[in-house]
Enzyme design. Structure first.
Site, PDB file in Angstrom:
ATOM      1  N   GLU A 196       5.820   3.126  -5.414  1.00 41.91           N
ATOM      2  CA  GLU A 196       5.358   4.022  -4.354  1.00 41.91           C
ATOM      3  C   GLU A 196       5.360   5.416  -4.967  1.00 41.91           C
ATOM      4  O   GLU A 196       6.392   6.077  -5.075  1.00 41.91           O
ATOM      5  CB  GLU A 196       6.294   3.948  -3.145  1.00 41.91           C
ATOM      6  CG  GLU A 196       6.388   2.580  -2.481  1.00 41.91           C
ATOM      7  CD  GLU A 196       5.230   2.293  -1.536  1.00 41.91           C
ATOM      8  OE1 GLU A 196       4.240   3.069  -1.543  1.00 41.91           O
ATOM      9  OE2 GLU A 196       5.305   1.307  -0.794  1.00 41.91           O
ATOM     10  N   GLU A 220      -5.111   5.800   1.043  1.00 38.22           N
ATOM     11  CA  GLU A 220      -4.263   5.213   0.010  1.00 38.22           C
ATOM     12  C   GLU A 220      -5.057   4.335  -0.951  1.00 38.22           C
ATOM     13  O   GLU A 220      -4.842   4.365  -2.162  1.00 38.22           O
ATOM     14  CB  GLU A 220      -3.138   4.401   0.655  1.00 38.22           C
ATOM     15  CG  GLU A 220      -2.185   3.767  -0.352  1.00 38.22           C
ATOM     16  CD  GLU A 220      -1.120   2.896   0.279  1.00 38.22           C
ATOM     17  OE1 GLU A 220      -0.295   2.345  -0.481  1.00 38.22           O
ATOM     18  OE2 GLU A 220      -1.112   2.753   1.517  1.00 38.22           O
ATOM     19  N   HIS A 235      -4.152  -2.288  -1.529  1.00 41.19           N
ATOM     20  CA  HIS A 235      -5.144  -2.208  -0.453  1.00 41.19           C
ATOM     21  C   HIS A 235      -6.570  -2.288  -1.018  1.00 41.19           C
ATOM     22  O   HIS A 235      -6.777  -2.833  -2.083  1.00 41.19           O
ATOM     23  CB  HIS A 235      -4.897  -0.969   0.395  1.00 41.19           C
ATOM     24  CG  HIS A 235      -3.473  -0.851   0.835  1.00 41.19           C
ATOM     25  ND1 HIS A 235      -2.933  -1.611   1.847  1.00 41.19           N
ATOM     26  CD2 HIS A 235      -2.435  -0.096   0.354  1.00 41.19           C
ATOM     27  CE1 HIS A 235      -1.642  -1.331   1.990  1.00 41.19           C
ATOM     28  NE2 HIS A 235      -1.321  -0.417   1.090  1.00 41.19           N
ATOM     29  N   HIS A 277       1.042   1.717  -5.245  1.00 43.07           N
ATOM     30  CA  HIS A 277       0.923   2.101  -3.837  1.00 43.07           C
ATOM     31  C   HIS A 277       1.313   3.564  -3.639  1.00 43.07           C
ATOM     32  O   HIS A 277       1.894   4.196  -4.522  1.00 43.07           O
ATOM     33  CB  HIS A 277       1.836   1.226  -2.967  1.00 43.07           C
ATOM     34  CG  HIS A 277       1.333  -0.168  -2.790  1.00 43.07           C
ATOM     35  ND1 HIS A 277       0.688  -0.605  -1.654  1.00 43.07           N
ATOM     36  CD2 HIS A 277       1.369  -1.230  -3.631  1.00 43.07           C
ATOM     37  CE1 HIS A 277       0.355  -1.880  -1.800  1.00 43.07           C
ATOM     38  NE2 HIS A 277       0.759  -2.279  -2.993  1.00 43.07           N
TER      39      HIS A 277
END
Length: 219
Positions: free
Chosen positions: A184, A57, A42, A120
């Protein structure tokens, strides 16, 4: 303890310091000369997931990526970040998702990286969801090895639930030409894990784990 014994003990301790330092420096020796692209998920116009207390995030992924870069640089690796600040990677105004993701893929492919790693934080509608997971593209046998190394080190360092490694058809995994993995780290939607993700100490633990995993992969 007599003064003589104490001095002998102190001398032995001092002699061990250079050895311990050398061992710590050599522990990531397989990374020397490797080109590694780190993709902080992101950024810019895309905040990614937002935690219950407002942690973004995109900020967490960048913080960890910068810590990873510092360690890898010290180990002699060539490290390229898809972004090193809060920005979009694509230079296209109002870029579509595919264009933004392709810009990240291009950083890896154009630099002929040895590895591509996308960082992430997970999110789910239930705040009870928790743990660490790692993904790779089903068509990549070396991606599977990389994912296994990353998952093992991240779980060991972070101490969170082991959600395992799994295949995924994520754009950045499918379109990169080198072994690639997407991690993640934890669930930002989980209040406890959100606070961990925002902790500099926890971020450092994960960064060190990532570097150990990369070293294992290249060893």
């Amino acid at each position: 303890m007599s003064k003589k014994i104490f001095l002998i003990f102190l001398t032995l301790c001092l002699l061990c310091v250079p050895t311990a330092f050398a061992q710590s420096q050599n522990s990531l020796s397989a990374l020397n000369g490797k080109t590694i692209v780190i993709d902080p998920g992101h950024g810019g116009s895309d905040s990614g997931a937002v935690g219950p207390s407002g942690i973004l995030e995109k900020n967490v992924t960048l913080a960890v990526a910068l810590k990873v870069k510092a360690i890898l640089n010290d180990a002699g690796a060539v490290v390229i970040l898809t972004r090193s600040s809060d920005r979009d990677v694509s230079n296209i105004k109002n870029a579509a998702d595919a264009q933004e993701l392709q810009a990240r893929v291009d950083v890896g492919n154009q630099n002929q990286a040895d590895v591509f790693l996308s960082i992430h934080a997970n999110s789910f509608s239930s705040p009870a969801a928790h743990g660490t997971a790692t993904y790779y593209y089903s068509g990549s046998s070396m991606g599977s090895v990389l994912a296994a190394d990353l998952q093992a080190e991240l779980v060991r360092a972070g101490g969170l639930a082991d959600r395992g490694k799994a295949t995924a058809n994520f754009y950045v995994l499918k379109r990169t030409n080198m072994p690639a993995s997407l991690i993640e780290m934890a669930f930002i939607s989980n209040p406890q894990e959100e606070q961990l993700l925002n902790s500099a100490e926890f971020q450092q633990k994960l960064a060190e784990a990532i570097c150990r995993a990369l070293n294992r992969f290249f060893s």
